[in-house]
Design a protein around this motif. Sequence first.
Motif, short mmCIF file in Angstrom:
data_model
loop_
_atom_site.label_atom_id
_atom_site.label_comp_id
_atom_site.label_asym_id
_atom_site.label_seq_id
_atom_site.Cartn_x
_atom_site.Cartn_y
_atom_site.Cartn_z
N VAL A 299 7.19 -1.48 -1.60
CA VAL A 299 7.51 -2.38 -2.72
C VAL A 299 9.01 -2.46 -2.94
N ALA A 300 9.77 -1.43 -2.58
CA ALA A 300 11.22 -1.46 -2.75
C ALA A 300 11.86 -2.57 -1.91
N GLN A 301 11.25 -2.88 -0.76
CA GLN A 301 11.76 -4.00 0.04
C GLN A 301 11.62 -5.31 -0.71
N ARG A 302 10.48 -5.49 -1.38
CA ARG A 302 10.28 -6.70 -2.18
C ARG A 302 11.28 -6.76 -3.34
N LEU A 303 11.52 -5.61 -3.97
CA LEU A 303 12.50 -5.58 -5.06
C LEU A 303 13.89 -5.93 -4.55
N THR B 35 0.81 -1.22 0.00
CA THR B 35 0.00 0.00 0.00
C THR B 35 0.84 1.27 0.00
N HIS B 36 1.83 1.33 0.88
CA HIS B 36 2.55 2.59 1.10
C HIS B 36 3.66 2.75 0.06
N ASN B 37 3.29 3.30 -1.07
CA ASN B 37 4.23 3.50 -2.16
C ASN B 37 3.95 4.82 -2.86
N CYS C 287 -0.10 4.15 -2.96
CA CYS C 287 -0.42 3.55 -4.25
C CYS C 287 -0.24 2.04 -4.16
N LEU C 288 -1.19 1.29 -4.67
CA LEU C 288 -1.11 -0.17 -4.64
C LEU C 288 -0.15 -0.66 -5.72
N VAL C 289 0.88 -1.39 -5.31
CA VAL C 289 1.90 -1.91 -6.23
C VAL C 289 2.26 -3.33 -5.81
N ARG C 290 2.53 -4.18 -6.79
CA ARG C 290 3.06 -5.50 -6.47
C ARG C 290 4.16 -5.88 -7.46
N VAL D 125 14.40 -14.69 -17.23
CA VAL D 125 14.07 -14.15 -15.91
C VAL D 125 13.57 -12.73 -16.11
N GLU D 126 12.34 -12.47 -15.73
CA GLU D 126 11.68 -11.19 -16.02
C GLU D 126 11.14 -10.57 -14.74
N LEU D 127 10.93 -9.25 -14.79
CA LEU D 127 10.42 -8.52 -13.63
C LEU D 127 9.52 -7.39 -14.09
N ASN D 128 8.32 -7.34 -13.57
CA ASN D 128 7.35 -6.27 -13.82
C ASN D 128 6.83 -5.72 -12.50
N LEU D 129 6.23 -4.55 -12.56
CA LEU D 129 5.42 -4.05 -11.46
C LEU D 129 3.99 -3.87 -11.96
N ASP D 130 3.02 -4.31 -11.16
CA ASP D 130 1.61 -4.03 -11.39
C ASP D 130 1.21 -2.86 -10.50
#
Length: 395
Positions: A162-166, A16-18, A198-201, A323-328
């Motif tokens: 989301v940066a922590q997940r990245l 949430t917090h992005n 902003c909602l990001v995954r 190996v790919e990476l996106n953000l939704d």
Amino acid sequence: MKTRRIPAAKRNAYTTHNDVKVVRGGADYFRCITEIADNARYSLHLQTYIFDEDETGTMVADALIRAAQRGVLVYLLLDGYASRWLSSAFIAKLKDAGVHFSFFKPLFNSRTFYLGRRLHHKVIVADARVGMVAGINISNRYNDMGATHAWLDWAIYAEGEVAQRLNDACVRIWNKPAFRKKCLAVRNPVAVLPNGECLVRVRRNDWVFRRTEITRSYKELFQGAHSQVTLMTSYFWPPGKLLRRMEAAARRGVKIKLILTAKADVLLSKYTERYLYSRLFRSKIEVYEYETNVLHGKIAVCDNQLLTAGSYNVNNISAFASVELNLDVKNAAIVTSVNEKLQSIIANDCRQITEDDFKASNSLLKRFFYYLSYRLVHMMFYLFTFYFIQKREQD
């Protein structure tokens, strides 16, 4: 300290917090990269497919070196095939400055051949607090160089959770080989939440290890669309199930606009795309070719509510071999703004390819050549990737 194993349900959840912004490629993108590197305090990860030893590559390398000399733990991971032309002197300069450097290596590779996975994603993340996911390589052709404009591409810049997940994703892929010196996961030492919510995954594809999150995102996007989808992609050659989702959405009345390139850097890929045009026309999917420059972007917007962007091309190679990476991103204001930019590109920089125009400008012999190209790409794909070993597509 090892990275935590994130359960599947949590991986699929939005944070949430992005604070998020969408960055068009070229000078703005590389300005963001250098700012992220120059502001890093603890750790910095850069992982990319192509890193060229040119003016743009030197500029980015210098930013990494500056960070390392400040005491930042800097990790640079490059695809071992696509970035194989880097000189030993260039690599030594990075290592001597304290940059931890490594190649992501295929199962086998030579100067002209490779077998196996490739690191195709493009991501930079600093301090587990700020990051950027893109489809943009480190090379002059992706930058604005004087009068020469960059290839069209996109990135998503994000601060917050989301940066922590990245960061965790970068640590995990760096630490994978047993022989490589391990890096530590940073647990966000700077406890500052961004102003935005902003909602990001994070969405990853690594089919060999059973990760198909980006492919699923695109399937869900078409299945859940109500009114419109605009999809921009380079090297369009979608998996069969995804193409059928697109067609089903169009039959439901969803207006689908597909933006492809007219100026292809890989001609065989363009011929393969054009073989699919007739099928797209039958489903009333609108096809536009971007004519201003080479189109390298990979981004989709749906109903002014959802966007996905990153390194994933809508093709079988991204789905099954890289190996790919996106953000939704779910945010009406951001998605609406991006959609307006895409519609402006369609209006000003593209030519619509209609069924009548396509038949008039492409003889039966030429269309047969497109068919042969399509089959050749299929054959090459089976021969030179893991796909022929482990064919298992998940719906």
